[in-house]
Scaffold this motif. Structure first.
Motif, PDB file in Angstrom:
ATOM      1  N   ASN A 268       5.229   0.521  -8.299  1.00 11.91           N
ATOM      2  CA  ASN A 268       4.001  -0.229  -8.588  1.00 11.91           C
ATOM      3  C   ASN A 268       2.794   0.684  -8.729  1.00 11.91           C
ATOM      4  OD1 ASN A 268       5.398  -2.634  -8.497  1.00 11.91           O
ATOM      5  ND2 ASN A 268       4.890  -3.074  -6.364  1.00 11.91           N
ATOM      6  N   TRP A 269       2.776   1.745  -7.946  1.00 14.35           N
ATOM      7  CA  TRP A 269       1.652   2.683  -7.975  1.00 14.35           C
ATOM      8  C   TRP A 269       1.886   3.826  -8.978  1.00 14.35           C
ATOM      9  CZ3 TRP A 269      -3.019   2.084  -5.680  1.00 14.35           C
ATOM     10  CH2 TRP A 269      -3.128   1.084  -4.699  1.00 14.35           C
ATOM     11  N   ASN A 270       3.025   3.797  -9.641  1.00 14.48           N
ATOM     12  CA  ASN A 270       3.354   4.825 -10.642  1.00 14.48           C
ATOM     13  C   ASN A 270       3.326   6.239 -10.065  1.00 14.48           C
ATOM     14  OD1 ASN A 270       4.148   5.515 -13.262  1.00 14.48           O
ATOM     15  ND2 ASN A 270       2.045   5.916 -13.916  1.00 14.48           N
ATOM     16  N   LEU A 271       3.826   6.385  -8.844  1.00 18.13           N
ATOM     17  CA  LEU A 271       3.893   7.695  -8.184  1.00 18.13           C
ATOM     18  C   LEU A 271       5.267   8.306  -8.478  1.00 18.13           C
ATOM     19  CD1 LEU A 271       2.188   6.699  -4.812  1.00 18.13           C
ATOM     20  CD2 LEU A 271       1.187   7.998  -6.690  1.00 18.13           C
TER      21      LEU A 271
ATOM     22  N   GLN B  20      15.245   0.288   3.784  1.00 15.74           N
ATOM     23  CA  GLN B  20      13.867   0.779   3.854  1.00 15.74           C
ATOM     24  C   GLN B  20      13.520   1.610   2.625  1.00 15.74           C
ATOM     25  OE1 GLN B  20      11.536  -0.066   6.035  1.00 15.74           O
ATOM     26  NE2 GLN B  20      12.994  -1.397   7.074  1.00 15.74           N
ATOM     27  N   ASN B  21      14.484   2.404   2.170  1.00 20.76           N
ATOM     28  CA  ASN B  21      14.249   3.243   1.002  1.00 20.76           C
ATOM     29  C   ASN B  21      13.996   2.398  -0.242  1.00 20.76           C
ATOM     30  OD1 ASN B  21      15.473   4.723  -1.520  1.00 20.76           O
ATOM     31  ND2 ASN B  21      14.900   6.338  -0.098  1.00 20.76           N
ATOM     32  N   VAL B  22      14.761   1.331  -0.408  1.00 20.88           N
ATOM     33  CA  VAL B  22      14.595   0.450  -1.564  1.00 20.88           C
ATOM     34  C   VAL B  22      13.209  -0.200  -1.553  1.00 20.88           C
ATOM     35  CG1 VAL B  22      15.390  -1.710  -2.624  1.00 20.88           C
ATOM     36  CG2 VAL B  22      17.060   0.005  -1.872  1.00 20.88           C
ATOM     37  N   LEU B  23      12.774  -0.649  -0.372  1.00 22.33           N
ATOM     38  CA  LEU B  23      11.441  -1.249  -0.254  1.00 22.33           C
ATOM     39  C   LEU B  23      10.351  -0.231  -0.594  1.00 22.33           C
ATOM     40  CD1 LEU B  23      11.969  -3.288   3.047  1.00 22.33           C
ATOM     41  CD2 LEU B  23      11.645  -4.226   0.741  1.00 22.33           C
ATOM     42  N   ALA B  24      10.531   1.009  -0.133  1.00 23.58           N
ATOM     43  CA  ALA B  24       9.558   2.067  -0.438  1.00 23.58           C
ATOM     44  C   ALA B  24       9.511   2.342  -1.932  1.00 23.58           C
ATOM     45  CB  ALA B  24       9.915   3.338   0.325  1.00 23.58           C
TER      46      ALA B  24
ATOM     47  N   SER C  36       0.831  -1.201   0.000  1.00 25.36           N
ATOM     48  CA  SER C  36       0.000   0.000   0.000  1.00 25.36           C
ATOM     49  C   SER C  36       0.872   1.261   0.000  1.00 25.36           C
ATOM     50  CB  SER C  36      -0.911   0.020   1.222  1.00 25.36           C
ATOM     51  OG  SER C  36      -0.163   0.291   2.393  1.00 25.36           O
ATOM     52  N   VAL C  37       0.285   2.351  -0.458  1.00 26.98           N
ATOM     53  CA  VAL C  37       0.999   3.637  -0.480  1.00 26.98           C
ATOM     54  C   VAL C  37       1.359   4.078   0.941  1.00 26.98           C
ATOM     55  CG1 VAL C  37       0.797   6.085  -1.078  1.00 26.98           C
ATOM     56  CG2 VAL C  37      -0.089   4.348  -2.632  1.00 26.98           C
ATOM     57  N   GLU C  38       0.457   3.812   1.895  1.00 24.08           N
ATOM     58  CA  GLU C  38       0.745   4.200   3.283  1.00 24.08           C
ATOM     59  C   GLU C  38       1.984   3.478   3.805  1.00 24.08           C
ATOM     60  OE1 GLU C  38      -0.649   6.611   4.778  1.00 24.08           O
ATOM     61  OE2 GLU C  38      -2.223   6.927   3.303  1.00 24.08           O
TER      62      GLU C  38
END
Length: 619
Positions: free
Chosen positions: A314-317, A304-308, A278-280
């Motif tokens: 995936n969300w194309n943000l 953590q940054n890589v996971l984010a 999820s984005v959150e």
């Protein structure tokens, strides 16, 4: 800290939709001093007209409605019209009809409802302020605590906040908080008070942050989270956001250790409720990376940054992803992986507009990597291009530009171009002085200017910057923040340079006192402050006192074990020197009184009053 949410939304259940039974006594048709009216406006004389009847008919004329009943019925229709109004225009139109039939006390709730609606829309704060004042005037006539009075005060606080009248806003919100406290003391159900109390606490946090009083704002945000924990189901999404908001507030005051558990809790809740992708969860991981960076655990930060980044892709943000990639490059720089960082940044810069702030930030990070590789010509070229972009953005994005200027000054400082660094910091300060919510940044920049002036021998010029920095940071982070301690340590060094050892000793004593609390007596910077204090007393020829503080330096270094053998050896040499000086001192000389200390002193690395600034301030 951004404004976390519109506090007006918390009133929606009280006002627009099926109010709960406890709060309805203030805002429902059956209990209010006026009935909530509907948008179907009826002319006052329409229902008063009696059909004409012939005198000689056998049908008896209907009886005339008594005047009192007629007024009650007229009010009822007006109230129904107001209650059903949906748009602001409809509400204002209905309110105009009501003004001729109701007194100010009866119009108080209607004024409150209109004020809330206008404030929620955010288009006419002055009109919202007018109705908020009118509401308070009508509702607070008997000077007794009530929920509508608290809501009117909260509305006044919200509107004044939007108008940047922060002192006025704070006054109204504090009064609203007191009213709510009195209501709870008098036994009003906590379910009635809780939504308004949350709105007040949230607005208090916003206002204090805007005034630069971030440490105080933390307490209000803690109360917001406590209220959410009582209101929402355990592990609900709202609680996840509340925990992250509090973690962000701790990061803003550089308290990464306290931020960690709240960020981890937010991540746990969002993973459980919304899933791993999820984005959150991405936002939680980005924040967690920043926290690990602040704790100098850069490998964990990068993980953590890589996971984010994976989630954001995936969300194309794209915008959030670019920012995360820049953060990742900075983490690589902190880990010494300069070529990898430059490669990442070259890829990012291709995705930015030529004159965008994002491109400027990418170039600043690239310059940092190049500077660490001692490629100074390439570094300067990146900085010059970045400055050209930022210069045009000062009025549009003053906060972002000031942060970039501060970072650029660091690169010039690293290249020993101190005059350029100081000039950029003064330019940063000029931007920040116009932004009361950035008082903490203003304090940090003033501290760095003072530090650089000390470093370049401009001691007299440094003192006002350091004094200003101490005041700003005390107001923002509290008097016991470690950053304030560093500034007082530097002030002591400045006074010692000016051959004012007594003033220097006072500053070192304050620094030592703060660091004992914030860092602990055995921290290397606390030891340094104590060492400086010993030196200042030695300069005053108060050798006995100087020796006492020097002994504390030795005790503190001994706790570090083998890693501090060299520092311990030097500290013992200085103690023996002070003892000799004490023996040689004239017997007639009165020992100087020690300056008062609130806590037991600690210690420092060498005998010289080293000019110091915490890494967090440099960053």
């Amino acid at each position: 800290m951004r404004k976390l949410s519109n506090s007006i939304s918390l009133f929606s259940l009280l006002i627009r939709r099926n109010p709960n039974p406890s709060s309805s006594r203030f805002l429902s048709k059956s209990h209010s001093s006026f009935n909530h009216v509907s948008p179907f406006l009826i002319r006052p004389n329409k229902f008063l007209t009696t059909p004409f009847q012939y005198i000689n008919t056998l049908v008896q004329n209907p009886p005339q409605i008594p005047s009192r009943q007629r007024k009650i019925k007229e009010k009822s229709h007006l109230e129904e019209a107001f209650e059903s109004a949906e748009t602001t225009e409809e509400m204002l139109n209905a309110f105009k009809h009501m003004e001729g039939a109701f007194d100010e006390r009866e119009l108080g709730l209607a004024s409150l409802k209109i004020g809330l609606k206008i404030d929620q829309e955010g288009e006419d704060p002055e009109k919202a302020l007018f109705f908020a004042n009118r509401a308070l005037k009508g509702l607070d006539r008997e000077n007794k605590p009530s929920l509508p009075v608290a809501m009117a005060l909260q509305l006044l606080g919200s509107v004044n906040y939007g108008l940047k009248r922060f002192s006025d806003s704070l006054g109204y919100l504090n009064k609203a908080n007191r009213v709510l406290g009195r209501l709870q003391d008098e036994g009003v159900s906590v379910d009635d008070v809780r939504p308004v109390l949350h709105a007040v606490q949230l607005e208090l946090a916003n206002v204090k942050t805007a005034m630069g009083r971030r440490e105080e704002a933390l307490e209000n945000l803690k109360k917001c989270l406590e209220i959410k924990e009582m209101t929402f189901e355990e592990d609900g999404v709202e609680l996840g956001k509340g925990n992250r908001d509090l973690a962000e507030a701790y990061v803003a005051v550089l308290n990464f250790k306290e931020a960690m558990p709240f960020c981890l809790k937010a991540l746990e809740i969002h993973q459980k409720r919304l899933g791993q992708n999820s984005v959150e969860v991405a936002h939680d991981r980005k924040l967690l990376g920043i926290i690990y960076s602040g704790l100098e655990e850069h490998e964990k930060a990068l993980d953590q940054n890589v996971l984010a980044q994976r989630i954001l892709k995936n969300w194309n943000l794209s915008s959030d992803l670019l920012r995360a990639e820049i953060d990742a490059a900075n983490m690589m720089i902190a880990l010494g992986r300069y070529d990898e960082a430059v490669g990442t940044l070259k890829n990012v810069v291709q995705q930015t507009d030529k004159e965008s702030e994002t491109r400027a930030l990418v170039l600043v990070s690239m310059a940092k990597a190049l500077c660490n590789q001692e490629k100074y010509a390439d570094c300067k070229r990146c900085l010059e291009i970045s400055l050209g972009i930022l210069d045009k953005r000062e009025q549009i994005s003053p906060v972002e530009v000031s942060e970039a200027y501060s970072e650029i000054s660091m690169q010039y400082e690293t290249m020993s171009e101190f005059e350029t660094a100081i000039s950029l910091l003064k330019r940063t300060l000029a931007l920040l002085e116009k932004l009361p919510q950035e008082q903490h940044s203003e304090g940090s920049v003033s501290a760095r200017i003072g530090w650089l002036l000390l470093l370049t021998g401009k001691v007299q010029q440094a003192i006002p910057y350091l004094e200003s920095a101490a005041e700003r940071l005390k107001e923002s982070f509290g008097p016991k923040h470690f950053g304030v301690g560093y500034i007082y340590n530097n002030l002591g060094a400045a006074y010692l340079e000016l051959d004012r050892p007594q003033s220097a000793a006072q500053m070192f004593a304050v620094a030592k006192d703060i660091m004992d609390v914030s860092l602990g007596p055995h921290h290397v910077d606390t030891i340094e402050a104590c060492q400086n204090l010993s030196k200042a007393y030695g300069e005053m020829k108060s050798y006995v006192l100087a020796a006492e503080f020097q002994q504390q330096v030795i005790d503190a270094w001994e706790s570090h074990g083998a890693s501090a053998e060299e520092e311990l050896r030097e500290a013992r040499r200085l103690l023996e020197q002070l003892k000799r000086q004490a023996r040689d001192a004239s017997a007639n000389e009165s020992p100087m009184k020690a300056l008062p200390l609130r806590h037991t002193p600690a210690t420092s690395r060498n005998s010289q009053p080293e000019i110091s600034l915490p890494q967090s301030m440099k960053d």
